[in-house]
Enzyme design. Structure first.
Site, PDB file in Angstrom:
ATOM      1  N   ARG A   1       0.773  -1.342  -0.020  1.00 60.86           N
ATOM      2  CA  ARG A   1       0.167  -0.014  -0.084  1.00 60.86           C
ATOM      3  C   ARG A   1       0.823   1.157   0.005  1.00 60.86           C
ATOM      4  O   ARG A   1       2.020   1.182   0.557  1.00 60.86           O
ATOM      5  CB  ARG A   1      -0.943  -0.094   1.230  1.00 60.86           C
TER       6      ARG A   1
ATOM      7  N   HIS B   1       0.655  -0.160 -10.339  1.00 60.00           N
ATOM      8  CA  HIS B   1      -0.283  -1.055  -9.349  1.00 60.00           C
ATOM      9  C   HIS B   1      -0.685  -2.297 -10.362  1.00 60.00           C
ATOM     10  O   HIS B   1      -1.870  -2.696 -10.290  1.00 60.00           O
ATOM     11  CB  HIS B   1      -1.549  -0.351  -9.084  1.00 60.00           C
TER      12      HIS B   1
END
Length: 314
Positions: A229, A277
């Site tokens: 994250r 991502h």
């Protein structure tokens, strides 16, 4: 099972094209082929929501018949604290997602371990011989976060003969891997990690876990790999550590703002690799089977799988 359920797919429109056929196939395989699967429904008729936190559904209050919300993503930080959500929330735990993460992590750990960038980017006529990396057994790798993804990555790295230490906030045990926990364990893990992999959830207790103080604990020139994250890292502290040479390189797949803004200094920094991502995309086929298994369990009166602990936030 008596009345077949109504299932609302609540995600961005492009996701429907990816998930409709796999979900219908999984429902048919589970004996739920006649269930209603739609992208729009009267809220009071909906039994389950297949959910992406960036969908238009943000107020769950009208869904008076709702039995569970089934997240499409592993991350739940954008929905877990929604005060209107009062039914079980299941996160995505999918073999395909786990396999993809293991492949991405081991690939980038090996890349840094072997020093591959010097040859990949050094196609300039210079013969760069004489730099030999240690064997994997002599390379110390740390994994922060020992949930499903972190544990799988730690096991895979151990299988490649790396000297792996894993850290979690509470005690965990993984065959072949040294595990630590708590503040002292974190300091010990950081101090030995020549390559560090971050696979923690985004919670108030993990935000900025890599900051100026903790980065200084790491071996000089250590490498960081973050597919976890974005908020786990203090961006300014990382940039300062990269500029000083305290951190040798950072491979980052997740960011505080996504897409990463074009003007962000990570893009131009010579010691940062940005990936968009992609460390582990949810695969519609395998994810659909996970979702439908929970729907089947709900209809059969069985406990749901992969439920989120609201107090812990994951």
């Amino acid at each position: 099972m008596t009345n077949l359920p109504v299932i609302l797919f609540a995600a961005k429109p492009q996701r429907w094209g990816q998930y409709e056929a796999p979900l219908r196939a999984a429902l048919a395989d589970a004996g739920l082929g006649d269930a209603t699967l739609v992208t729009e429904a009267a809220p009071e008729t909906v039994d389950y929501i297949v959910y992406a936190p960036n969908s238009d559904v943000q107020d769950f209050t009208p869904y008076t018949r709702l039995k569970a919300v089934l997240n499409l993503w592993a991350g739940v930080e954008d929905v877990v604290h929604n005060k209107t959500l009062r039914v079980p929330l299941a996160r995505m735990v999918d073999d395909g997602l786990t396999e993809g993460m293991v492949e991405w992590v081991t690939g980038h750990v090996l890349r840094h371990h072997l020093g591959m960038d010097a040859h990949i980017h050094g196609q300039d006529g210079v013969w760069r011989a004489g730099i030999v990396p240690p064997l994997a057994r002599d390379r110390r790798v740390g994994v922060l976060g020992l949930g499903a993804l972190g544990s799988a990555c730690a096991k895979a790295l151990h299988g490649l003969n790396f000297d792996v230490t894993g850290w979690s906030r509470s005690p965990k045990s993984i065959d072949g891997t040294t595990t630590t926990h708590g503040e002292d364990g974190l300091a010990d893990t950081l101090a030995r990690s020549e390559i560090l992999v971050l696979l923690l959830p985004d919670t108030p207790g993990t935000q900025n876990i890599l900051n100026a103080r903790t980065l200084a604990l790491m071996p000089k020139g250590a490498m960081i790999v973050n597919p976890g994250r974005g908020p786990l890292i203090d961006d300014d502290a990382l940039l300062a550590a990269l500029d000083s040479g305290q951190i040798g390189h950072a491979t980052l797949d997740v960011f505080r703002t996504e897409p990463l803004p074009p003007a962000h200094p990570f893009w131009a920094h010579p010691s940062v690799t940005v990936t968009p991502h992609i460390a582990s995309e949810t695969r519609p086929g395998s994810a659909s089977r996970v979702i439908v298994e929970n729907i089947r369990r709900g209809e059969d009166g069985l406990p749901f799988l992969h439920l989120v602990d609201r107090d812990l936030g994951y």
